[in-house]
Motif scaffolding. Structure first.
Motif, PDB file in Angstrom:
ATOM      1  N   GLU A   4       0.834  -1.199   0.000  1.00  0.00           N
ATOM      2  CA  GLU A   4       0.000   0.000   0.000  1.00  0.00           C
ATOM      3  C   GLU A   4       0.867   1.247   0.000  1.00  0.00           C
ATOM      4  N   ARG A   5       1.960   1.259   0.734  1.00  0.00           N
ATOM      5  CA  ARG A   5       2.823   2.440   0.741  1.00  0.00           C
ATOM      6  C   ARG A   5       3.478   2.622  -0.632  1.00  0.00           C
ATOM      7  N   LYS A   6       3.972   1.492  -1.155  1.00  0.00           N
ATOM      8  CA  LYS A   6       4.594   1.567  -2.505  1.00  0.00           C
ATOM      9  C   LYS A   6       3.564   1.984  -3.556  1.00  0.00           C
ATOM     10  N   HIS A   7       2.337   1.472  -3.496  1.00  0.00           N
ATOM     11  CA  HIS A   7       1.294   1.862  -4.444  1.00  0.00           C
ATOM     12  C   HIS A   7       0.957   3.335  -4.339  1.00  0.00           C
ATOM     13  N   ALA A   8       0.979   3.825  -3.106  1.00  0.00           N
ATOM     14  CA  ALA A   8       0.705   5.241  -2.922  1.00  0.00           C
ATOM     15  C   ALA A   8       1.794   6.092  -3.579  1.00  0.00           C
ATOM     16  N   ASP A   9       3.039   5.677  -3.386  1.00  0.00           N
ATOM     17  CA  ASP A   9       4.128   6.453  -3.990  1.00  0.00           C
ATOM     18  C   ASP A   9       4.050   6.384  -5.526  1.00  0.00           C
ATOM     19  N   VAL A  10       3.767   5.259  -6.051  1.00  0.00           N
ATOM     20  CA  VAL A  10       3.712   5.084  -7.517  1.00  0.00           C
ATOM     21  C   VAL A  10       2.517   5.845  -8.089  1.00  0.00           C
ATOM     22  N   SER A  11       1.399   5.798  -7.405  1.00  0.00           N
ATOM     23  CA  SER A  11       0.211   6.475  -7.903  1.00  0.00           C
ATOM     24  C   SER A  11       0.392   7.974  -7.995  1.00  0.00           C
ATOM     25  N   GLN A  12       1.287   8.515  -7.245  1.00  0.00           N
ATOM     26  CA  GLN A  12       1.539   9.939  -7.291  1.00  0.00           C
ATOM     27  C   GLN A  12       2.433  10.279  -8.470  1.00  0.00           C
ATOM     28  N   ARG A  13       3.257   9.342  -8.914  1.00  0.00           N
ATOM     29  CA  ARG A  13       4.176   9.640 -10.001  1.00  0.00           C
ATOM     30  C   ARG A  13       3.614   9.205 -11.362  1.00  0.00           C
ATOM     31  N   TYR A  14       2.920   8.095 -11.329  1.00  0.00           N
ATOM     32  CA  TYR A  14       2.504   7.574 -12.620  1.00  0.00           C
ATOM     33  C   TYR A  14       0.988   7.513 -12.724  1.00  0.00           C
ATOM     34  N   GLY A  15       0.562   7.251 -13.925  1.00  0.00           N
ATOM     35  CA  GLY A  15      -0.866   7.136 -14.168  1.00  0.00           C
ATOM     36  C   GLY A  15      -1.301   5.700 -14.024  1.00  0.00           C
ATOM     37  N   PRO A  16      -2.607   5.476 -14.205  1.00  0.00           N
ATOM     38  CA  PRO A  16      -3.125   4.174 -14.013  1.00  0.00           C
ATOM     39  C   PRO A  16      -2.619   3.149 -15.005  1.00  0.00           C
ATOM     40  N   GLU A  17      -2.149   3.640 -16.120  1.00  0.00           N
ATOM     41  CA  GLU A  17      -1.749   2.722 -17.138  1.00  0.00           C
ATOM     42  C   GLU A  17      -0.266   2.492 -17.135  1.00  0.00           C
ATOM     43  N   HIS A  18       0.372   3.218 -16.297  1.00  0.00           N
ATOM     44  CA  HIS A  18       1.851   3.075 -16.271  1.00  0.00           C
ATOM     45  C   HIS A  18       2.179   1.687 -15.761  1.00  0.00           C
ATOM     46  N   PRO A  19       3.169   1.049 -16.323  1.00  0.00           N
ATOM     47  CA  PRO A  19       3.527  -0.298 -15.902  1.00  0.00           C
ATOM     48  C   PRO A  19       3.867  -0.387 -14.446  1.00  0.00           C
ATOM     49  N   ARG A  20       4.532   0.607 -13.973  1.00  0.00           N
ATOM     50  CA  ARG A  20       4.853   0.599 -12.552  1.00  0.00           C
ATOM     51  C   ARG A  20       3.579   0.653 -11.720  1.00  0.00           C
ATOM     52  N   MET A  21       2.639   1.455 -12.266  1.00  0.00           N
ATOM     53  CA  MET A  21       1.385   1.554 -11.514  1.00  0.00           C
ATOM     54  C   MET A  21       0.650   0.234 -11.554  1.00  0.00           C
ATOM     55  N   VAL A  22       0.669  -0.412 -12.696  1.00  0.00           N
ATOM     56  CA  VAL A  22       0.000  -1.704 -12.805  1.00  0.00           C
ATOM     57  C   VAL A  22       0.669  -2.736 -11.894  1.00  0.00           C
ATOM     58  N   GLN A  23       2.016  -2.670 -11.971  1.00  0.00           N
ATOM     59  CA  GLN A  23       2.776  -3.623 -11.099  1.00  0.00           C
ATOM     60  C   GLN A  23       2.481  -3.378  -9.642  1.00  0.00           C
ATOM     61  N   SER A  24       2.424  -2.117  -9.259  1.00  0.00           N
ATOM     62  CA  SER A  24       2.150  -1.784  -7.840  1.00  0.00           C
ATOM     63  C   SER A  24       0.755  -2.229  -7.455  1.00  0.00           C
ATOM     64  N   GLN A  25      -0.207  -2.027  -8.496  1.00  0.00           N
ATOM     65  CA  GLN A  25      -1.575  -2.443  -8.190  1.00  0.00           C
ATOM     66  C   GLN A  25      -1.646  -3.954  -8.056  1.00  0.00           C
ATOM     67  N   ALA A  26      -0.850  -4.654  -8.843  1.00  0.00           N
ATOM     68  CA  ALA A  26      -0.854  -6.115  -8.748  1.00  0.00           C
ATOM     69  C   ALA A  26      -0.249  -6.587  -7.431  1.00  0.00           C
ATOM     70  N   GLU A  27       0.807  -5.920  -7.020  1.00  0.00           N
ATOM     71  CA  GLU A  27       1.435  -6.305  -5.739  1.00  0.00           C
ATOM     72  C   GLU A  27       0.480  -6.028  -4.587  1.00  0.00           C
ATOM     73  N   LEU A  28      -0.242  -4.924  -4.686  1.00  0.00           N
ATOM     74  CA  LEU A  28      -1.187  -4.606  -3.603  1.00  0.00           C
ATOM     75  C   LEU A  28      -2.288  -5.648  -3.556  1.00  0.00           C
TER      76      LEU A  28
END
Length: 742
Positions: free
Chosen positions: A324-348
């Motif tokens: 959740e902390r990592k997803h929060a950080d990623v969500s602030q930098r990237y958009g929903p479609e960004h791979p990092r955002m997707v990866q973070s959403q998957a990890e969450l």
């Protein structure tokens, strides 16, 4: 005018009776002094009796066979020495007096005496040999009557010893004496043989010790036999109980581990109980967690303590937090479609799924734990119930086992004790401690113990003196006659006028005139004493009529009348009248004609006064004898003519002495009593009983007679001196008939 031609004067009134002596006026002596006088009077007879009895006692003791006494001294042990570790069979003995007295009585016993007799063979001595017994004195009479003699026994040692014992026991020759405040006993034996006395005394002491040792040996032997028999029975009982115990162990399969737990049931119960407690605690915890999970919703399981404390859940929550902390950080930098955002959403999402899986797994684990805990608790409860049931059966087995073990232990202990006692008792037969010992053996005595000749003779002498004194006192108490001057006042209660001493044979022949013929004798002095008493009584009366009487004949009234008349004639005109017209004796006593006319003729009127008067040769005494014996003299004395005659004679004489008949036999003196101015009562010393004198004097006094006193005639002056009376006679006159010393 009287019938004698003379003018009569009125008769002088009779004098009043003399006053009797009061008790306070009499000379009272103490009883002890009286006893001494009685004994002193009989002292020579008492001494003669004592000497005679002492001589008989001395001769008797000289003829007696001497007896010797020997004494042995025996020590009685109060606390006997103990060689063994147990008490002796006799038990404990105390040092009290009862114990020593018991031992002394045992020493006197028949068994000890017989043992000593047999040891010395005392029947061989002639003094104790029953075979030498003489036949009884009356045996010849029994033979004459045809009675069979008592058969002689078949003598043996036992019969001989018993016969000797009877002699000793009956004679009390054996004497056992406890020494005060000690443990010593004196054993004494008396015998006519000095050596036998010493030997038997020693033999009794030794026999007592041997008898005690033998008796204790017999008792020890009996105890040993009893212990042996008892030990055998106990051994059999012990073996039987041991076999019974072993059979029980084998039958029950008991393996002895320790003395408190024979079967291990207690330990099993303890362990199961402990595990049950732990299982119940675990079940309670699991049940609590199960109830929380069961009652909570799925979304609230994360809040349950059992779930929260699980380490897997904590790890899943930490992973979820990181995702959740990592997803929060990623969500602030990237958009929903960004791979990092997707990866973070998957990890969450993966973290969230992992958390749910962990919660579900933990919930299933808690439920399983609860079920396992419940199953374990139930299993342990069932096991505990079975263990408790087995424990009760084991307790019953342990109880029976303990009973058998105690029986074995008791039998073994009793058996061991009896074996020990049996061995000690058997050993004690070889060594027995002595109850005492002879401290000082008796020696052969040199001097006899009995008879004590000097002591017996002295005692016989003293006892004879006491017997003689007692006899004298008894005779004096039983004798109611008048012997001495004191008896007159003490027994008769009348005044004593005089005492006439006893006369010898020569003096009795001239007794009527003895005071005139020999004026230096005690008799003459006694007559003068009577004369003085007469003159001093009623001194104002010039003319007197004296009547002399007695209780019985032969008491000396005629002698008294004659001598008193002779003595009074020296100073007074005196007339002596013999009024005893039954047995007259005055004229014959004075040497005059006893058949001459006299008083009876004068009263009867057949004779005149001048015809009957007689002059006593060598004196101035006129005498009127009894005269012709009348049939009834009392009538003459009671007649008026006798009164007139008496009144006429009183005009011519100063003293008229009338010798009357005895008042106990006839009443002549009683008839003369009121006519006389005074009366004299004569008593024979040692012959006349006091009650008889009292009776006579009272009769005269009741008749109106004035009793001047009593003349005690025939007194033994020597005896009177021994009694303490009239001592001056013997000291002053000495022998009768001797002139008085100046």
């Amino acid at each position: 005018m009287s019938l004698f031609g003379e003018q009569t004067k009125p008769a002088v009134p009779a004098a009043k009776p003399a006053l009797l002596l009061n008790d306070g006026e009499q000379q009272q002596s103490s009883p002890l002094l009286e006893y001494w006088r009685i004994v002193n009077a009989k002292k020579w007879g008492i001494l003669a009796l004592g000497v005679a009895v002492a001589a008989v006692a001395l001769v008797t003791t000289q003829a007696m066979r001497p007896t010797y006494r020997a004494t042995a001294e025996v020590l009685i042990e109060a606390n006997k020495a103990k060689v063994l570790s147990i008490d002796e069979v006799y038990g404990g003995v105390g040092s009290n007096r009862e114990y020593f007295q018991t031992q002394a009585e045992i020493m006197k016993s028949r068994e000890v005496a017989l043992r000593a007799i047999k040891k010395l063979k005392l029947w061989e001595h002639p003094d104790y040999n029953p075979r030498l017994e003489k036949p009884p004195v009356h045996q010849p009479l029994l033979d004459m009557l045809g009675m069979e003699r008592k058969p002689q026994p078949q003598w043996n040692e036992d019969l001989l010893a018993a016969a000797v014992y009877q002699q000793i026991a009956l004679g009390k020759d054996l004497n056992i004496q406890l020494v005060r405040l000690s443990q010593l006993v004196n054993v004494s034996f008396d015998s006519t043989d000095a050596k036998v006395a010493a030997d038997f005394a020693n033999a009794v002491g030794e026999a007592y010790i041997e008898n005690d040792r033998e008796a204790r040996f017999k008792m020890t032997q009996q105890a040993s036999d009893w212990l042996q028999n008892r030990t055998k029975a106990l051994r059999e009982s012990l073996e039987a109980s041991e076999r019974k115990l072993q059979d029980y162990r084998e039958r029950m399969g008991v393996i002895r581990v320790d003395s408190t737990n024979q079967f291990g049931t207690a330990k099993l119960i303890e362990e199961v109980t402990q595990r049950l407690v732990e299982a119940r605690m675990r079940r309670a915890e699991a049940e609590n967690a199960y109830n929380q999970i069961k009652n909570s919703k799925i979304q609230n399981l994360n809040s349950i303590p059992a779930v929260i404390r699980n380490p897997l859940l904590l790890d899943a929550q930490r992973q979820l937090a990181d995702a959740e902390r990592k997803h929060a950080d990623v969500s602030q930098r990237y958009g929903p479609e960004h791979p990092r955002m997707v990866q973070s959403q998957a990890e969450l999402s993966a973290a969230q799924e992992n958390l749910k899986r962990q919660v579900t797994a933990i919930t299933s684990s808690v439920t399983n734990d609860y079920e396992v805990a419940r199953a374990t608790e139930r299993s342990l409860e069932a096991t505990l119930g079975q263990a408790r049931g087995g424990a009760q059966a084991d307790n019953r087995k342990n109880f029976e086992l303990a009973v058998l073990e105690r029986e074995v232990a008791s039998n073994r202990q009793l058996y061991d004790m009896f074996v020990t006692r049996a061995k000690e008792t058997a050993a004690s037969q070889d060594l027995q401690s002595s109850i005492g010992r002879v401290v000082d053996y008796a020696e052969v005595p040199e001097l006899p113990e009995a008879p004590k000749k000097a002591q017996i003779t002295l005692m016989a002498f003293v006892l004879a003196l006491l017997l003689g004194a007692a006899t004298a006192l008894l005779r004096a108490r039983l004798d109611n006659t008048l012997k001495l001057a004191g008896d007159v006042e003490n027994k008769v209660k009348q005044p004593l006028l005089s005492t006439f001493p006893m006369l010898d044979k020569k003096q009795r022949q001239q007794a009527a005139t003895l005071s005139q013929q020999d004026p230096h004798t005690p008799f003459a002095e006694a007559v003068r004493t009577a004369k003085t008493g007469v003159l001093l009584s009623d001194i104002d009366q010039e003319r007197r009529v004296l009547v002399v009487t007695s209780s019985l004949a032969g008491e000396g009234k005629t002698t008294t009348s004659c001598n008193l008349a002779l003595s009074l004639s020296q100073n007074k005109r005196t007339l002596l009248i013999d009024a005893d017209m039954r047995r007259p004796s005055v004229a014959a006593s004075l040497g005059l004609d006893p058949h001459a006319a006299g008083l009876s003729d004068l009263i009867a009127g057949t004779k005149q006064l001048a015809d009957v008067l007689q002059q006593l040769p060598g004196s101035q005494v006129d005498l009127i004898s009894a005269g012709t014996l009348p049939p009834n003299p009392l009538d003459l004395l009671l007649s008026r003519r006798f009164d007139e005659l008496l009144a006429t004679l009183k005009q011519q004489y100063d003293m008229i002495i009338i010798d009357s008949a005895p008042c106990e036999m006839v009443s002549d003196a009683v008839a003369l009593a009121p006519k006389a101015t005074g009366m004299i009562y004569v008593v024979r010393a040692g012959e006349t009983a006091a009650p008889l004198v009292v009776k006579g004097t009272r009769r005269l006094q009741r008749a109106g007679g004035h009793l001047l006193g009593i003349v005690l005639n025939g007194v033994d002056l020597k005896q009177a001196e021994r009694y303490g009376d009239y001592g001056t006679y013997g000291q002053y006159y000495g022998n009768y008939g001797a002139p008085a010393k100046k």
